[in-house]
Design a protein around this motif. Structure first.
Motif, PDB file in Angstrom:
ATOM      1  N   ALA A 174      -2.078  -3.965   4.210  1.00  0.00           N
ATOM      2  CA  ALA A 174      -0.666  -3.586   4.326  1.00  0.00           C
ATOM      3  C   ALA A 174      -0.536  -2.028   3.828  1.00  0.00           C
ATOM      4  O   ALA A 174      -1.659  -1.524   3.403  1.00  0.00           O
ATOM      5  CB  ALA A 174       0.113  -4.459   3.271  1.00  0.00           C
ATOM      6  N   ASP A 175       0.562  -1.427   4.368  1.00  0.00           N
ATOM      7  CA  ASP A 175       0.831   0.023   3.890  1.00  0.00           C
ATOM      8  C   ASP A 175       0.687   0.163   2.318  1.00  0.00           C
ATOM      9  O   ASP A 175       1.466  -0.417   1.677  1.00  0.00           O
ATOM     10  CB  ASP A 175       2.353   0.156   4.489  1.00  0.00           C
ATOM     11  N   ALA A 176      -0.424   0.894   2.069  1.00  0.00           N
ATOM     12  CA  ALA A 176      -0.749   1.261   0.722  1.00  0.00           C
ATOM     13  C   ALA A 176       0.428   2.112   0.135  1.00  0.00           C
ATOM     14  O   ALA A 176       0.182   2.306  -1.095  1.00  0.00           O
ATOM     15  CB  ALA A 176      -2.145   1.965   0.537  1.00  0.00           C
ATOM     16  N   HIS A 188      -7.504   1.681   1.839  1.00  0.00           N
ATOM     17  CA  HIS A 188      -8.662   2.116   2.951  1.00  0.00           C
ATOM     18  C   HIS A 188      -8.309   3.267   3.847  1.00  0.00           C
ATOM     19  O   HIS A 188      -6.958   3.170   4.117  1.00  0.00           O
ATOM     20  CB  HIS A 188      -8.699   0.839   3.929  1.00  0.00           C
ATOM     21  N   VAL A 189      -9.016   4.086   3.928  1.00  0.00           N
ATOM     22  CA  VAL A 189      -8.616   5.504   4.661  1.00  0.00           C
ATOM     23  C   VAL A 189      -9.594   5.740   5.921  1.00  0.00           C
ATOM     24  O   VAL A 189     -10.658   5.128   6.054  1.00  0.00           O
ATOM     25  CB  VAL A 189      -8.592   6.732   3.599  1.00  0.00           C
ATOM     26  N   PRO A 221       2.167   4.287  -4.699  1.00  0.00           N
ATOM     27  CA  PRO A 221       3.065   3.842  -5.805  1.00  0.00           C
ATOM     28  C   PRO A 221       2.167   2.848  -6.873  1.00  0.00           C
ATOM     29  O   PRO A 221       0.977   2.329  -6.596  1.00  0.00           O
ATOM     30  CB  PRO A 221       3.776   2.885  -5.090  1.00  0.00           C
ATOM     31  N   PRO A 222       2.845   2.668  -7.800  1.00  0.00           N
ATOM     32  CA  PRO A 222       1.863   1.935  -9.040  1.00  0.00           C
ATOM     33  C   PRO A 222       1.713   0.527  -8.604  1.00  0.00           C
ATOM     34  O   PRO A 222       0.907   0.109  -8.865  1.00  0.00           O
ATOM     35  CB  PRO A 222       3.095   2.004 -10.096  1.00  0.00           C
ATOM     36  N   ILE A 226      -4.318   2.088   4.239  1.00  0.00           N
ATOM     37  CA  ILE A 226      -4.026   0.680   4.205  1.00  0.00           C
ATOM     38  C   ILE A 226      -4.772  -0.015   2.856  1.00  0.00           C
ATOM     39  O   ILE A 226      -5.806  -0.033   2.745  1.00  0.00           O
ATOM     40  CB  ILE A 226      -4.638  -0.129   5.330  1.00  0.00           C
ATOM     41  N   ALA A 227      -3.956  -0.539   2.037  1.00  0.00           N
ATOM     42  CA  ALA A 227      -4.230  -1.216   0.812  1.00  0.00           C
ATOM     43  C   ALA A 227      -4.930  -2.715   1.362  1.00  0.00           C
ATOM     44  O   ALA A 227      -4.204  -3.322   2.135  1.00  0.00           O
ATOM     45  CB  ALA A 227      -3.101  -1.579  -0.199  1.00  0.00           C
ATOM     46  N   ALA A 228      -5.983  -3.010   1.001  1.00  0.00           N
ATOM     47  CA  ALA A 228      -6.533  -4.151   1.566  1.00  0.00           C
ATOM     48  C   ALA A 228      -7.610  -4.687   0.672  1.00  0.00           C
ATOM     49  O   ALA A 228      -8.745  -4.313   0.453  1.00  0.00           O
ATOM     50  CB  ALA A 228      -7.505  -4.255   2.973  1.00  0.00           C
TER      51      ALA A 228
END
Ligand code: TXA
Ligand code: MG
Length: 328
Positions: free
Chosen positions: A42-44, A68-69, A108-109, A139-141
């Motif tokens: 999802a959108d990190a 993830h970048v 974000p926290p 992307i946060a995963a």
């Protein structure tokens, strides 16, 4: 699972990747393969999207996500790498190494569970890089399993675990390594290895100073190690050949048990249901999580061989110890 619970599973075509990118940008959840395990992305940079990940996985709120970048400029948006971080990134990215660094406010926290640090990784698997580029945001995963279960190494397992809590799954077949990335904290003057993986302590110690005894540090700094992990539905018994032959054979003698490992199992008077013999430690790593999920279906206990601790075997041992609940 009925039809409406089934998420959309897509081959990694150009169209599907573009759609995955749009979904992530509009706040959706997309699972995709990396070289380690499948991730639930999802959108990190969006607090709401990060919140959705925790909900879909049933993940404890205090366990931060890996971001993830696909480029080095993404790193500078998210974090402030020091020399240790830069050296590790230069050597091991793209690849199965997650680097914990001081976070920037753009993350974000909700994504970092309130910590002042953030974990970043550039995966090498081309489908993963393509999804990140299509999304145009980091992307946060986390691994795409229900919290506590073994990580998924194929798209079908993601679908079974998460159902329609995930909007779309990019199916790239099986993952290559099968165990999650090595996690390294770089925020102090020595690197601390928080989770073992395919990139080993020895490889890391060749290029940066590494803390020699990190057991206390690990517990303090890595929220993920505090929670139950990789738990199959039946008990896992750890077999160290030559050491505890007798104990394990006795434990297995009264139940229907299944076996996995690189050696042939010992003899026990209980029923040996199934056995999975792996050619080497790379195959053991690759098949470990799917074997736990497969064997749990029709036995009372899984006996797993503990390998040595060189190379990826250290990570296999770590995951087995947690699967057995022997780490607490
Ligand atoms: O290979 C992988 O790393 C996979 C794929 C999808 O990239 N991802 C993965 O994510 O395994 P997850 O969420 O299952 O594990 C992330 C680990 C957890 O143990 C978490 O506590 C730790 O990384 N972590 C994340 N951010 C951290 C931080 N700021 N400080 C310390 N540990 C952190
Ligand atoms: Mg996980």
């Amino acid at each position: 699972m009925n039809a409406s619970d089934r998420p959309k599973i897509c081959a990694p075509t150009e169209d599907a990747i573009a759609e995955a990118g749009r979904m992530i940008r509009s706040g959706g959840l997309v699972a995709f393969p990396t070289e380690t395990v499948y991730g639930l992305g999802a959108d990190a940079l969006s607090p709401d999207a990060a919140r959705k990940i925790y909900e879909a996985k049933g993940r404890p709120q205090d366990n931060p996500l890996i971001v993830h970048v696909a480029s080095h400029s993404d790193v500078d948006i998210c974090a402030e790498p020091n020399d240790i971080a830069r050296t590790l990134i230069e050597k091991f990215w793209p690849g199965p190494l997650t680097v914990v660094m001081r976070a920037r406010d753009a993350v974000p926290p909700q994504t970092r569970a309130g910590l002042s640090t953030v974990a970043l990784r550039m995966p090498s698997r081309h489908e993963a890089l393509a999804v990140i580029r299509a999304a145009g945001v980091p992307i946060a995963a986390p691994s795409a399993n229900k919290s506590g279960r073994p990580s998924p190494t194929d798209a079908q397992t993601v679908a079974r675990d998460l159902g329609n809590a995930v909007d779309m799954i990019i199916d790239g077949g099986s993952t290559d390594i099968g165990l999650e990335s090595t996690v390294v904290d770089t925020t102090e003057d020595r690197a601390v290895i928080l989770r073992s993986g395919a990139i080993t302590r020895e490889e890391i110690a060749k290029i940066v100073p590494v803390s020699s005894d990190d057991s206390d540090d690990v517990r303090r700094r890595s929220p993920g190690t505090r929670h139950r992990h990789y738990a199959p539905k039946v008990p896992v018994l750890l077999w160290s050949p030559d050491e505890n032959d007798g104990d394990i054979a006795r434990a297995a003698s009264s139940v229907a048990w299944s076996y996995m490992g690189m050696r042939e199992p010992f003899r026990a008077s209980g029923t040996l249901r199934r056995k999975m013999i792996f050619a080497d430690e790379n195959e053991y790593a690759r098949e470990l999580f799917s074997s736990l999920r497969e064997l749990e279906k029709d036995c009372d206990a899984i006996v797993a061989e503990m390998p040595g601790d060189a190379g990826i075997s250290a990570a296999i041992r770590d995951r087995l110890i947690r699967a057995a609940g022997a780490d607490r």
